[in-house]
Design a protein around this motif. Structure first.
Motif, PDB file in Angstrom:
ATOM      1  N   ARG A 177       0.823  -1.198   0.000  1.00 37.31           N
ATOM      2  CA  ARG A 177       0.000   0.000   0.000  1.00 37.31           C
ATOM      3  C   ARG A 177       0.859   1.249   0.000  1.00 37.31           C
ATOM      4  O   ARG A 177       1.737   1.410   0.816  1.00 37.31           O
ATOM      5  CB  ARG A 177      -0.909   0.030   1.231  1.00 37.31           C
ATOM      6  CG  ARG A 177      -1.920  -1.102   1.259  1.00 37.31           C
ATOM      7  CD  ARG A 177      -3.015  -0.879   0.240  1.00 37.31           C
ATOM      8  NE  ARG A 177      -4.001  -1.961   0.258  1.00 37.31           N
ATOM      9  CZ  ARG A 177      -5.031  -2.023  -0.551  1.00 37.31           C
ATOM     10  NH1 ARG A 177      -5.226  -1.091  -1.453  1.00 37.31           N
ATOM     11  NH2 ARG A 177      -5.880  -3.021  -0.487  1.00 37.31           N
ATOM     12  N   SER A 178       0.588   2.139  -0.942  1.00 37.08           N
ATOM     13  CA  SER A 178       1.254   3.429  -0.973  1.00 37.08           C
ATOM     14  C   SER A 178       0.432   4.368  -1.828  1.00 37.08           C
ATOM     15  O   SER A 178      -0.497   3.969  -2.515  1.00 37.08           O
ATOM     16  CB  SER A 178       2.673   3.299  -1.556  1.00 37.08           C
ATOM     17  OG  SER A 178       2.614   3.145  -2.968  1.00 37.08           O
ATOM     18  N   GLY A 186       1.728  -3.766  -5.075  1.00 33.31           N
ATOM     19  CA  GLY A 186       2.918  -3.918  -4.264  1.00 33.31           C
ATOM     20  C   GLY A 186       4.230  -3.798  -5.013  1.00 33.31           C
ATOM     21  O   GLY A 186       4.282  -3.867  -6.230  1.00 33.31           O
ATOM     22  N   ARG A 187       5.278  -3.606  -4.244  1.00 32.10           N
ATOM     23  CA  ARG A 187       6.642  -3.650  -4.761  1.00 32.10           C
ATOM     24  C   ARG A 187       7.424  -4.610  -3.882  1.00 32.10           C
ATOM     25  O   ARG A 187       7.102  -4.810  -2.708  1.00 32.10           O
ATOM     26  CB  ARG A 187       7.287  -2.260  -4.754  1.00 32.10           C
ATOM     27  CG  ARG A 187       7.403  -1.606  -3.377  1.00 32.10           C
ATOM     28  CD  ARG A 187       8.045  -0.233  -3.464  1.00 32.10           C
ATOM     29  NE  ARG A 187       8.011   0.491  -2.205  1.00 32.10           N
ATOM     30  CZ  ARG A 187       8.931   0.410  -1.246  1.00 32.10           C
ATOM     31  NH1 ARG A 187       9.976  -0.402  -1.415  1.00 32.10           N
ATOM     32  NH2 ARG A 187       8.818   1.098  -0.146  1.00 32.10           N
ATOM     33  N   ALA A 275      18.088   3.272  -9.520  1.00 30.75           N
ATOM     34  CA  ALA A 275      18.104   2.215  -8.505  1.00 30.75           C
ATOM     35  C   ALA A 275      17.363   2.659  -7.253  1.00 30.75           C
ATOM     36  O   ALA A 275      16.632   1.872  -6.634  1.00 30.75           O
ATOM     37  CB  ALA A 275      19.545   1.847  -8.166  1.00 30.75           C
ATOM     38  N   ILE A 276      17.536   3.921  -6.858  1.00 27.44           N
ATOM     39  CA  ILE A 276      16.861   4.429  -5.663  1.00 27.44           C
ATOM     40  C   ILE A 276      15.357   4.501  -5.900  1.00 27.44           C
ATOM     41  O   ILE A 276      14.559   4.174  -5.015  1.00 27.44           O
ATOM     42  CB  ILE A 276      17.422   5.808  -5.270  1.00 27.44           C
ATOM     43  CG1 ILE A 276      18.918   5.690  -4.954  1.00 27.44           C
ATOM     44  CG2 ILE A 276      16.680   6.371  -4.058  1.00 27.44           C
ATOM     45  CD1 ILE A 276      19.616   7.025  -4.742  1.00 27.44           C
ATOM     46  N   MET A 277      14.956   4.902  -7.102  1.00 29.21           N
ATOM     47  CA  MET A 277      13.527   4.950  -7.418  1.00 29.21           C
ATOM     48  C   MET A 277      12.908   3.569  -7.345  1.00 29.21           C
ATOM     49  O   MET A 277      11.802   3.396  -6.822  1.00 29.21           O
ATOM     50  CB  MET A 277      13.313   5.563  -8.802  1.00 29.21           C
ATOM     51  CG  MET A 277      13.591   7.053  -8.877  1.00 29.21           C
ATOM     52  SD  MET A 277      13.240   7.769 -10.498  1.00 29.21           S
ATOM     53  CE  MET A 277      11.443   7.645 -10.546  1.00 29.21           C
ATOM     54  N   ARG A 278      13.607   2.561  -7.848  1.00 33.18           N
ATOM     55  CA  ARG A 278      13.090   1.190  -7.772  1.00 33.18           C
ATOM     56  C   ARG A 278      12.991   0.728  -6.321  1.00 33.18           C
ATOM     57  O   ARG A 278      12.008   0.102  -5.919  1.00 33.18           O
ATOM     58  CB  ARG A 278      13.986   0.230  -8.565  1.00 33.18           C
ATOM     59  CG  ARG A 278      13.850   0.339 -10.076  1.00 33.18           C
ATOM     60  CD  ARG A 278      14.469  -0.860 -10.755  1.00 33.18           C
ATOM     61  NE  ARG A 278      15.897  -0.980 -10.477  1.00 33.18           N
ATOM     62  CZ  ARG A 278      16.854  -0.387 -11.182  1.00 33.18           C
ATOM     63  NH1 ARG A 278      16.540   0.382 -12.220  1.00 33.18           N
ATOM     64  NH2 ARG A 278      18.128  -0.547 -10.856  1.00 33.18           N
ATOM     65  N   ALA A 279      14.022   1.053  -5.526  1.00 34.83           N
ATOM     66  CA  ALA A 279      14.054   0.591  -4.137  1.00 34.83           C
ATOM     67  C   ALA A 279      12.914   1.190  -3.321  1.00 34.83           C
ATOM     68  O   ALA A 279      12.317   0.512  -2.484  1.00 34.83           O
ATOM     69  CB  ALA A 279      15.402   0.951  -3.503  1.00 34.83           C
ATOM     70  N   GLY A 281      10.099   2.767  -4.664  1.00 32.16           N
ATOM     71  CA  GLY A 281       8.824   2.814  -5.353  1.00 32.16           C
ATOM     72  C   GLY A 281       8.413   4.194  -5.831  1.00 32.16           C
ATOM     73  O   GLY A 281       7.225   4.476  -5.979  1.00 32.16           O
ATOM     74  N   TRP A 282       9.385   5.068  -6.093  1.00 29.32           N
ATOM     75  CA  TRP A 282       9.060   6.406  -6.590  1.00 29.32           C
ATOM     76  C   TRP A 282       8.688   6.353  -8.065  1.00 29.32           C
ATOM     77  O   TRP A 282       9.295   5.619  -8.844  1.00 29.32           O
ATOM     78  CB  TRP A 282      10.243   7.354  -6.415  1.00 29.32           C
ATOM     79  CG  TRP A 282      10.361   7.927  -5.045  1.00 29.32           C
ATOM     80  CD1 TRP A 282       9.636   8.959  -4.520  1.00 29.32           C
ATOM     81  CD2 TRP A 282      11.254   7.513  -4.005  1.00 29.32           C
ATOM     82  NE1 TRP A 282      10.020   9.202  -3.217  1.00 29.32           N
ATOM     83  CE2 TRP A 282      11.009   8.331  -2.883  1.00 29.32           C
ATOM     84  CE3 TRP A 282      12.236   6.519  -3.925  1.00 29.32           C
ATOM     85  CZ2 TRP A 282      11.721   8.198  -1.688  1.00 29.32           C
ATOM     86  CZ3 TRP A 282      12.933   6.391  -2.744  1.00 29.32           C
ATOM     87  CH2 TRP A 282      12.673   7.215  -1.641  1.00 29.32           C
TER      88      TRP A 282
END
Length: 301
Positions: A177-178, A186-187, A275-279, A281-282
């Motif tokens: 949930r986000s 989900g991620r 990589a940060i966006m994937r981690a 969920g941005w």
């Protein structure tokens, strides 16, 4: 124009949204429309259907005291209730856009960013927790929230079924949930073995009868319900005070500090933006950029 708003039960219309939006979104809708209705009643204006002049006046009046983001959110609430009532929507008129721009230009200060928790902060915060069931839960929560880069709402929404132990002793977690994932697809995120051990210790104390991963504790007994998101904020501020931050600096931390700090730490360790966006969920580079500003400054120190 005849005032028909007194005959409109606008609150009942929001019942149609239950289950389609997060509880926090629903609370904001109710609060924002109520603010508009109260303002209209005070000035003798008609809220439903509202005309363009009324909405413009409301926006600019609110902009004198409220932040631009709050004013924009209230405009969206007015738009939503007009659609639910199947009334003509006045909020797309160009004069509305101009009023909103005036509010934004009058608020030239940057949005306040929560202070990020560094890895050093995290170590001290965890060490400051008492050897009690609450301290055990809080250590697990902070460690997990930092490694998963969770929003506070995502952290308290986790359930045991979202966690899978991997062969190397780490955890694979589905963060369902986000704000960017309203349908709960989900991620996938992963933890260290150390954090997995903290989670295991907490679950062993909590027992298997609790639905939520983290839960309230009353008289040293786990309670089978979801934590409030405010618990995360209070937990972090209390840990900051115990760790030596004065009251002023402790107030800079919030329930968002785990996510902010973890993103900054990843940048300092050499991970790129993708990589940060994937981690975390941005979906927006612009939003992530605000998180990373202070980290980018510190890279060159």
């Amino acid at each position: 124009m005849l005032d028909t708003s007194s005959h409109i039960n606008w609150r009942s219309e929001f019942d149609r949204l239950e289950g389609a939006y997060a509880p926090s979104t629903m609370r904001a809708y109710y609060s924002d429309v109520q603010a508009f209705v109260d303002w209209c009643q005070k000035l003798g204006r008609q809220p439903f259907p509202a005309d363009v002049d009324t909405v413009c006046a409301f926006i600019e009046d609110q902009g004198r005291e409220k932040s631009a983001s709050t004013v924009r959110r209230r405009l969206y609430a007015i738009r939503k209730i007009h659609r639910l009532l199947r009334l003509e929507d006045p909020t797309y008129d160009e004069d509305i856009n101009l009023s909103l721009r005036r509010v934004r230009r009058s608020k030239l200060t940057r949005p306040k960013q929560a202070r990020g928790i560094t890895s050093d902060d995290l170590e001290r915060f965890l060490a400051s927790e008492p050897d009690t069931p609450t301290g055990l839960r809080n250590r697990a929560m902070m460690a997990l929230g930092f490694e998963l880069l969770t929003r506070r709402s995502e952290l308290v929404a986790l359930r045991d079924e979202d966690l899978t132990v991997r062969p190397d002793g780490t955890l694979q977690v589905i963060v369902r949930r986000s704000k960017a994932d309203p349908f709960g697809e989900g991620r996938i995120a992963f933890t260290s073995r150390w954090t997995a051990e903290l989670i295991d210790e907490w679950q062993a104390w909590r027992g298997s009868e609790i639905f939520w991963l983290f839960c309230p504790i009353y008289k040293n007994k786990p309670i089978n319900r979801e934590l409030e998101t405010t618990t995360v904020r209070r937990m972090i501020k209390a840990a900051a005070l115990r760790s030596g931050y004065n009251d002023f600096n402790a107030q800079e931390f919030s329930g968002h500090s785990l996510r902010v700090g973890a993103a900054q730490e990843l940048l300092k360790r050499g991970h790129d933006t993708a990589a940060i966006m994937r981690a975390g969920g941005w979906k927006s580079v612009q939003v992530l950029a605000r998180y990373l500003e202070k980290a980018e400054h510190n890279v060159w120190k």
